[in-house]
Design a protein around this motif. Structure first.
Motif, PDB file in Angstrom:
ATOM      1  N   UNK A   1       0.831  -1.194   0.000  1.00 34.57           N
ATOM      2  CA  UNK A   1       0.000   0.000   0.000  1.00 34.57           C
ATOM      3  C   UNK A   1       0.869   1.248   0.000  1.00 34.57           C
ATOM      4  N   UNK A   2       0.334   2.352  -0.520  1.00 29.22           N
ATOM      5  CA  UNK A   2       1.076   3.616  -0.465  1.00 29.22           C
ATOM      6  C   UNK A   2       0.972   4.217   0.937  1.00 29.22           C
ATOM      7  N   UNK A   3       1.773   5.242   1.232  1.00 25.60           N
ATOM      8  CA  UNK A   3       1.678   5.910   2.533  1.00 25.60           C
ATOM      9  C   UNK A   3       0.404   6.748   2.653  1.00 25.60           C
ATOM     10  N   UNK A   4       0.246   7.361   3.839  1.00 26.45           N
ATOM     11  CA  UNK A   4      -0.831   8.307   4.147  1.00 26.45           C
ATOM     12  C   UNK A   4      -2.195   7.640   4.148  1.00 26.45           C
ATOM     13  N   UNK A   5      -2.293   6.572   4.961  1.00 29.61           N
ATOM     14  CA  UNK A   5      -3.551   5.853   5.089  1.00 29.61           C
ATOM     15  C   UNK A   5      -4.074   6.000   6.514  1.00 29.61           C
ATOM     16  N   UNK A   6      -5.345   6.389   6.638  1.00 25.22           N
ATOM     17  CA  UNK A   6      -5.977   6.453   7.955  1.00 25.22           C
ATOM     18  C   UNK A   6      -5.952   5.066   8.601  1.00 25.22           C
ATOM     19  N   UNK A   7      -5.646   5.048   9.876  1.00 24.13           N
ATOM     20  CA  UNK A   7      -5.627   3.789  10.600  1.00 24.13           C
ATOM     21  C   UNK A   7      -4.348   3.013  10.456  1.00 24.13           C
ATOM     22  N   UNK A   8      -3.395   3.548   9.687  1.00 23.60           N
ATOM     23  CA  UNK A   8      -2.114   2.853   9.531  1.00 23.60           C
ATOM     24  C   UNK A   8      -0.952   3.782   9.852  1.00 23.60           C
ATOM     25  N   UNK A   9      -0.816   4.871   9.098  1.00 20.40           N
ATOM     26  CA  UNK A   9       0.338   5.741   9.326  1.00 20.40           C
ATOM     27  C   UNK A   9      -0.016   7.209   9.523  1.00 20.40           C
ATOM     28  N   UNK A  10      -1.270   7.576   9.416  1.00 22.46           N
ATOM     29  CA  UNK A  10      -1.670   8.969   9.625  1.00 22.46           C
ATOM     30  C   UNK A  10      -2.051   9.206  11.079  1.00 22.46           C
ATOM     31  N   UNK A  11      -1.558  10.300  11.643  1.00 24.84           N
ATOM     32  CA  UNK A  11      -1.950  10.682  12.989  1.00 24.84           C
ATOM     33  C   UNK A  11      -0.953  10.271  14.051  1.00 24.84           C
ATOM     34  N   UNK A  12      -0.972  11.004  15.168  1.00 30.13           N
ATOM     35  CA  UNK A  12      -0.003  10.764  16.248  1.00 30.13           C
ATOM     36  C   UNK A  12      -0.251   9.465  16.989  1.00 30.13           C
ATOM     37  N   UNK A  13      -1.448   8.887  16.860  1.00 36.66           N
ATOM     38  CA  UNK A  13      -1.747   7.622  17.535  1.00 36.66           C
ATOM     39  C   UNK A  13      -1.845   6.460  16.549  1.00 36.66           C
ATOM     40  N   UNK A  14      -1.411   6.678  15.312  1.00 36.29           N
ATOM     41  CA  UNK A  14      -1.491   5.634  14.290  1.00 36.29           C
ATOM     42  C   UNK A  14      -0.560   4.475  14.641  1.00 36.29           C
ATOM     43  N   UNK A  15      -0.848   3.281  14.109  1.00 33.62           N
ATOM     44  CA  UNK A  15       0.024   2.135  14.363  1.00 33.62           C
ATOM     45  C   UNK A  15       1.488   2.384  14.000  1.00 33.62           C
ATOM     46  N   UNK A  16       1.739   3.190  12.970  1.00 34.29           N
ATOM     47  CA  UNK A  16       3.134   3.472  12.628  1.00 34.29           C
ATOM     48  C   UNK A  16       3.830   4.194  13.778  1.00 34.29           C
ATOM     49  N   UNK A  17       3.162   5.150  14.390  1.00 34.01           N
ATOM     50  CA  UNK A  17       3.764   5.873  15.504  1.00 34.01           C
ATOM     51  C   UNK A  17       3.999   4.945  16.689  1.00 34.01           C
ATOM     52  N   UNK A  18       3.090   4.013  16.913  1.00 39.63           N
ATOM     53  CA  UNK A  18       3.286   3.035  17.983  1.00 39.63           C
ATOM     54  C   UNK A  18       4.485   2.142  17.677  1.00 39.63           C
ATOM     55  N   UNK A  19       4.617   1.750  16.411  1.00 37.66           N
ATOM     56  CA  UNK A  19       5.756   0.914  16.020  1.00 37.66           C
ATOM     57  C   UNK A  19       7.073   1.654  16.221  1.00 37.66           C
ATOM     58  N   UNK A  20       7.099   2.941  15.877  1.00 39.32           N
ATOM     59  CA  UNK A  20       8.307   3.745  16.062  1.00 39.32           C
ATOM     60  C   UNK A  20       8.645   3.875  17.548  1.00 39.32           C
ATOM     61  N   UNK A  21       7.620   4.061  18.371  1.00 34.22           N
ATOM     62  CA  UNK A  21       7.852   4.179  19.810  1.00 34.22           C
ATOM     63  C   UNK A  21       8.390   2.875  20.383  1.00 34.22           C
ATOM     64  N   UNK A  22       7.875   1.747  19.929  1.00 33.56           N
ATOM     65  CA  UNK A  22       8.372   0.455  20.398  1.00 33.56           C
ATOM     66  C   UNK A  22       9.823   0.242  19.973  1.00 33.56           C
ATOM     67  N   UNK A  23      10.154   0.670  18.757  1.00 32.96           N
ATOM     68  CA  UNK A  23      11.532   0.544  18.289  1.00 32.96           C
ATOM     69  C   UNK A  23      12.460   1.408  19.129  1.00 32.96           C
ATOM     70  N   UNK A  24      12.036   2.639  19.426  1.00 27.08           N
ATOM     71  CA  UNK A  24      12.855   3.520  20.261  1.00 27.08           C
ATOM     72  C   UNK A  24      13.081   2.890  21.631  1.00 27.08           C
ATOM     73  N   UNK A  25      12.042   2.305  22.212  1.00 29.56           N
ATOM     74  CA  UNK A  25      12.172   1.658  23.512  1.00 29.56           C
ATOM     75  C   UNK A  25      13.102   0.450  23.445  1.00 29.56           C
ATOM     76  N   UNK A  26      12.977  -0.325  22.363  1.00 30.93           N
ATOM     77  CA  UNK A  26      13.786  -1.532  22.236  1.00 30.93           C
ATOM     78  C   UNK A  26      15.278  -1.219  22.159  1.00 30.93           C
ATOM     79  N   UNK A  27      15.621  -0.171  21.419  1.00 28.10           N
ATOM     80  CA  UNK A  27      17.034   0.184  21.276  1.00 28.10           C
ATOM     81  C   UNK A  27      17.503   1.214  22.315  1.00 28.10           C
ATOM     82  N   UNK A  28      16.596   1.686  23.150  1.00 27.88           N
ATOM     83  CA  UNK A  28      16.969   2.669  24.161  1.00 27.88           C
ATOM     84  C   UNK A  28      17.152   4.059  23.613  1.00 27.88           C
ATOM     85  N   UNK A  29      16.358   4.413  22.602  1.00 24.90           N
ATOM     86  CA  UNK A  29      16.478   5.716  21.952  1.00 24.90           C
ATOM     87  C   UNK A  29      15.433   6.690  22.473  1.00 24.90           C
ATOM     88  N   UNK A  30      15.744   7.952  22.370  1.00 27.54           N
ATOM     89  CA  UNK A  30      14.728   8.988  22.631  1.00 27.54           C
ATOM     90  C   UNK A  30      13.706   8.989  21.501  1.00 27.54           C
TER      91      UNK A  30
END
Length: 522
Positions: free
Chosen positions: A67-96
């Motif tokens: 799929x292309x980017x900019x999809x509601x419910x996937x990568x759009x918005x501060x609470x989108x699953x993409x943002x959650x995935x990025x936060x989990x990655x930051x936590x896993x590697x100990x990043x801000x």
């Protein structure tokens, strides 16, 4: 060394809440299960029948997930699953904060180079950085001051830099923007990142680490701690290399150190500049899944460590070949070795690394990561269990074309010393240039980056004087089986692009001083 202790701390943190989930990948999969009429890009529209050749190549599921980017419910918005995935990655590697990259760690290196001019006038760089860092210097226009790594002259490979050498270079350049180092090396040599970070911070600059080959660090007590846990400020992580995501996917991590507030908006803006507006959902989903697997599969990583160590033990016992990392203790910059890297001195077994790699591939269908004139490097992905018995057997079935030649007489292709720098990388790259025969290029200024591949460490940079030693090394590398020189005008490196000495060179751009740049808000 306290890298193992730090790694244990990292691993305990990474098995925390939510790390078993892959929210972006899960949302993408759920989205693909719906019955869509796709009248948008990509052009295949997940029409697996009409695009049967693509379906037969990849299978139906990759097309449905593409799929292309900019999809509601996937990568759009501060609470989108993409943002959650990025936060989990930051936590896993100990990043801000963490960014997903879809153009490899090279993209991360370019981002780091682009933000550096906001911090100072000179980038203090380990000379054996990847060629993408030099590409970043061309993009940024910064001056570079190079710190020479230690070199194993017998193997012809570069390792890392010491804190003392970094401190000396920073003292000579009070207008430095940042310190830029590589660890681990292609051969698995790990530098003392904590000491390097303390040195950089004492000089008032951030430490940027190209940790492309250490994306798995910190996820098992048997692995070194990652660069972020040792105080690095900005870290490029080539997740696809040993952490299990798809080729070309990577991450960029921002540390929690004293430069985080200054760096975060700069990195975010540079990221948006170089990230594709059509970033691959498949690559980003693979990063999400790889993180979840790496953070929760300590047992599987442990099996990979056992497989790699067992292979080294067997190779030592059989006696034909030597293990390169067994000599790491001779170098003051090396504090640990990546146990998932198996670097083998093939010359000690009577065959060049290039020839060994060619025959392993042709006759045994075994692929190794890299070959040099003296060695091959095999890697074991974190969580992977390759057939090492087959590899070891094939390795010891290789012929010995150098039998009868005394060890001291065996020709070795040694790493050349670089020529002096006369222009910045950007000045040379943008200057009028011309192509000349390689023999005529000696003593002239290179307009290109030329790097023996693999590992892709530049042997000559834009702005450096071309030497006879460098030309000989590149031409002999190009002539070797599987040898390749990135940036060369032709496969044999018979011609080189040089700065035209008769043309007027561009004026050097005026950059703000550190005091001026740090006062400005990005």
């Amino acid at each position: 060394m306290n890298s193992t202790t730090t790694a244990s701390t990292d691993a305990r943190r990474q098995t925390g809440s939510g790390q078993h989930r892959a929210p972006y990948a899960e949302a993408l999969r759920a989205h693909a299960r719906r019955s869509w009429v796709r009248l948008n890009v990509p052009g295949h529209a997940a029409d697996t029948l009409s695009f049967e050749p693509l379906t037969s190549l990849l299978g139906a599921e990759p097309l449905r997930l593409d799929f292309p980017p900019l999809l509601d419910g996937i990568d759009l918005g501060s609470t989108a699953p993409l943002q959650e995935a990025l936060a989990l990655a930051a936590d896993a590697w100990g990043a801000r904060r963490t960014w997903f990259l879809t153009n490899g760690a090279s993209q991360g290196n370019q981002i780091a180079s682009l933000v550096a001019p906001a911090l100072g006038r000179v980038l203090v760089v380990q000379r054996s950085v990847h060629s993408s860092v030099i590409d970043g210097l061309v993009l940024s226009g910064l001056d570079a001051a190079f710190v020479q790594p230690s070199v194993d002259t017998d193997q012809g490979i570069a390792h890392g830099v010491t804190a003392g050498d970094l401190a000396k270079a920073l003292a000579e350049h009070p207008d430095a923007a940042a310190a830029y180092v590589v660890t681990p090396s292609y051969f698995g040599a790990v530098a003392d990142v904590r000491a390097l970070a303390e040195t950089a911070h004492a000089a008032g600059v951030p430490l940027i680490v190209d940790e492309a080959w250490g994306s798995h660090f910190g996820f098992h007590p048997g692995l070194p701690g990652n660069a972020l846990s040792q105080g690095a400020d900005l870290v490029t992580s080539s997740t696809h290399k040993l952490a299990g995501s798809l080729t070309q996917s990577a991450m960029l991590h921002l540390g929690h150190g004293p430069f985080a507030d200054r760096l975060e908006p700069l990195v975010d803006r540079a990221f948006r500049m170089v990230q594709s507006t059509s970033a691959s959902a498949l690559l980003m989903a693979s990063l999400d899944v790889a993180r979840a697997s790496l953070a929760t599969n300590r047992e599987g990583v442990g099996v990979s460590l056992e497989v790699a160590e067992s292979a080294r033990r067997v190779i030592r016992r059989l006696g034909r070949y030597a293990i390169v990392s067994d000599t790491f203790g001779l170098f003051p910059d090396i504090v640990a070795a990546d146990p998932l890297r198996i670097a083998i001195d093939t010359r000690s077994g009577g065959i060049s690394g290039h020839e060994a790699r060619r025959l392993l591939s042709r006759d045994h269908q075994i692929m190794v990561e890299v070959a040099t004139d003296s060695a091959v490097v095999a890697v074991v992905g974190a969580g992977a269990v390759p057939d090492m018995d087959r590899f070891i057997e094939a390795l010891h079935c290789l012929p010995t074309p150098l039998v009868g030649i005394g060890e001291g007489d065996r020709p070795r292709l040694r790493l050349p010393s670089p020529g002096p720098a006369r222009l910045t990388a950007r000045e040379a790259f943008l200057s009028p240039s011309r192509s000349v025969p390689a023999s005529d290029a000696i003593g002239m200024i290179s307009a290109d980056t030329l790097a023996a591949y693999p590992p892709g460490i530049p042997n000559v940079l834009p702005g450096e004087v071309i030497t006879a030693e460098v030309i000989d090394f590149l031409q002999r590398t190009a002539a070797a089986p599987s040898g390749h020189v990135r940036g060369a005008l032709d496969p044999a490196v018979s011609r080189l692009r040089v700065v035209d000495p008769d043309a007027r060179l561009p004026h050097r751009a005026e950059l703000p001083s550190r005091s001026e740049s740090t006062e400005k808000t990005p």
